[in-house]
Design a protein around this motif. Structure first.
Motif, short mmCIF file in Angstrom:
data_model
loop_
_atom_site.label_atom_id
_atom_site.label_comp_id
_atom_site.label_asym_id
_atom_site.label_seq_id
_atom_site.Cartn_x
_atom_site.Cartn_y
_atom_site.Cartn_z
N LEU A 6 -15.10 35.71 20.90
CA LEU A 6 -14.51 36.30 22.23
C LEU A 6 -14.00 35.18 23.26
N ALA A 7 -14.78 34.15 23.09
CA ALA A 7 -14.35 33.04 23.92
C ALA A 7 -12.92 32.70 24.07
N GLY A 8 -12.45 32.70 22.68
CA GLY A 8 -11.08 32.06 22.36
C GLY A 8 -10.10 33.21 22.48
N GLY A 47 -10.74 36.48 24.36
CA GLY A 47 -11.25 37.46 25.02
C GLY A 47 -10.33 37.68 26.15
N TRP A 48 -9.79 36.76 26.99
CA TRP A 48 -8.59 36.84 27.76
C TRP A 48 -7.28 37.23 27.39
N ALA A 49 -7.01 36.80 26.11
CA ALA A 49 -5.76 37.40 25.54
C ALA A 49 -5.93 38.63 25.46
N THR A 50 -6.95 39.25 24.90
CA THR A 50 -7.21 40.49 24.63
C THR A 50 -7.11 41.65 25.80
N ALA A 51 -7.65 41.02 26.88
CA ALA A 51 -7.63 41.79 28.29
C ALA A 51 -6.31 41.87 28.51
N LEU A 52 -5.55 40.82 28.56
CA LEU A 52 -4.09 40.81 28.90
C LEU A 52 -3.34 41.98 28.13
N ALA A 53 -3.67 41.95 26.76
CA ALA A 53 -2.94 42.92 26.09
C ALA A 53 -3.44 44.32 26.47
N LEU A 54 -4.76 44.52 26.99
CA LEU A 54 -5.18 46.00 27.49
C LEU A 54 -4.56 46.13 28.77
N ALA A 61 -2.49 32.21 27.05
CA ALA A 61 -3.88 32.24 26.68
C ALA A 61 -3.98 32.04 25.07
N LEU A 62 -3.06 32.48 24.46
CA LEU A 62 -3.20 32.21 22.90
C LEU A 62 -3.15 30.75 22.24
N ALA A 63 -2.06 30.19 23.55
CA ALA A 63 -1.63 28.83 22.93
C ALA A 63 -2.53 27.94 23.34
N THR A 64 -3.46 28.04 24.23
CA THR A 64 -4.42 27.41 24.85
C THR A 64 -5.62 27.17 23.58
N THR A 65 -5.82 28.38 22.94
CA THR A 65 -6.79 28.57 21.85
C THR A 65 -6.52 27.91 20.68
N ASN A 66 -5.17 28.08 20.36
CA ASN A 66 -4.29 27.53 19.10
C ASN A 66 -4.55 25.88 19.45
N ASN A 74 -19.34 25.41 25.11
CA ASN A 74 -18.14 25.43 24.60
C ASN A 74 -17.43 26.63 24.79
N ASN A 75 -18.05 27.85 24.75
CA ASN A 75 -17.50 29.05 24.85
C ASN A 75 -17.02 29.53 26.35
N GLU A 76 -17.93 29.09 27.13
CA GLU A 76 -17.53 29.30 28.45
C GLU A 76 -16.08 28.37 28.97
#
Ligand SMILES: [Zn+2]
Length: 287
Positions: A93-95, A97-104, A122-127, A258-260
């Motif tokens: 969710l931490a990695g 969550g924001w990308a999923t919110a943007l998809a919605l 958002a996904l580039a940051t996680t990757n 780490n999650n936050e």
């Protein structure tokens, strides 16, 4: 309002279960992490279609491969670090969550290119974060703490290395490149008009991913709760060390894990990516 397509939802859930199960079998995901990943995939494909859903898979598969790469060597380097523990739902969710919110959000406002750029950021940051951690650990030279430049042991929060930084660049760029590739394929297949500004997606996503990684390292070095395990005589970002001992807090804020930090940095990465895209589209359209 966008359309939710049945076969895309089915594909998202089906692929989510298959790859989640592979990750579970290989020790990369806990059971709750597997469910979280399958659910994320379902939401990604359901809300954004196969282009958006496929980009989650770029992150899941590429970072999963690096997590497996020379695993035993990395485990020996950072015995009991949080990285070696299977990821649970809260880390997924931490990695993502924001990308999923943007998809919605895209489902509600389908025509907005800035939302897609933010999603890529958002996904580039996680990757970038996962690639940097997993490859940076293999750096022949000790990483240095980003704020003090002091050498640290591999896996320390907020410590960066040249190898890790190059890896984060590559991880962020891959997300942007795949984003460009998939939207181009979709535009071709549907005879849609292709916006020239989209050619800047890899640059925008890389800028977002690098900005997000910087925030990640900076918060890790300054504000994250860090503990000391007396039994293992080592610092850890886990309140309860993997050996079972309750570690003593030595610095940072206990609530900032780490999650936050992952969530905050992906929000920053999204904002920088969407800002970069609109800036590039406005000022670099002369060619
Ligand atoms: Zn310990």
């Amino acid at each position: 309002m966008g359309r939710v397509v049945g076969w895309e939802c089915g594909l998202g859930l089906g692929l989510g279960i298959v790859i989640g199960w592979v990750g579970y079998r290989r020790g990369l995901l806990s059971l709750s992490g597997t469910v979280g990943l399958a659910f994320t995939s379902l939401l990604g494909f359901g809300a954004g279609g196969w282009v958006w859903g496929g980009l989650f898979w770029v992150v899941f598969i590429s970072s999963g491969l690096w997590l497996r790469f020379r695993r035993s060597h990395k485990d020996a380097l950072v015995d009991g670090s949080s990285e070696t523990v299977a990821r649970d739902w809260s880390q997924i969710l931490a990695g993502t969550g924001w990308a999923t919110a943007l998809a919605l959000l895209h489902l509600l406002a389908p025509g907005v290119a800035g939302i897609f750029a933010a999603f890529l950021g958002a996904l580039a940051t996680t990757n970038a974060d996962i690639w940097a951690t997993e490859l940076g650990m293999l750096s022949p030279r000790a990483p240095r703490v980003i704020t003090t430049r002091r050498p640290a042991t591999a896996g320390t929060a907020g410590a960066i290395s040249t190898l890790g930084t190059v890896a984060s660049l590559a991880g962020a760029w891959l997300v942007g490149f795949m984003g460009l590739l998939l939207v181009t394929i979709r535009a071709q297949s549907r005879d849609m008009v292709w916006d020239r500004a989209l050619v800047w997606l890899p640059v925008a996503a890389t800028a977002g991913g690098m900005a997000g990684s910087l925030v990640d390292s900076f918060l890790g070095a300054t504000a994250q709760g860090i503990y000391y395990c007396e039994r293992c005589e080592t610092e850890t970002d886990q309140r309860v060390h993997s050996c079972g001992e309750i570690a003593q807090q030595v610095r940072g804020w206990a609530w900032l894990t780490n999650n936050e930090i992952d969530l905050v940095s992906s929000i920053v990465g999204a904002a920088v990516a969407t800002g970069s895209l609109s800036w590039l589209a406005e000022t670099r359209m002369w060619w």
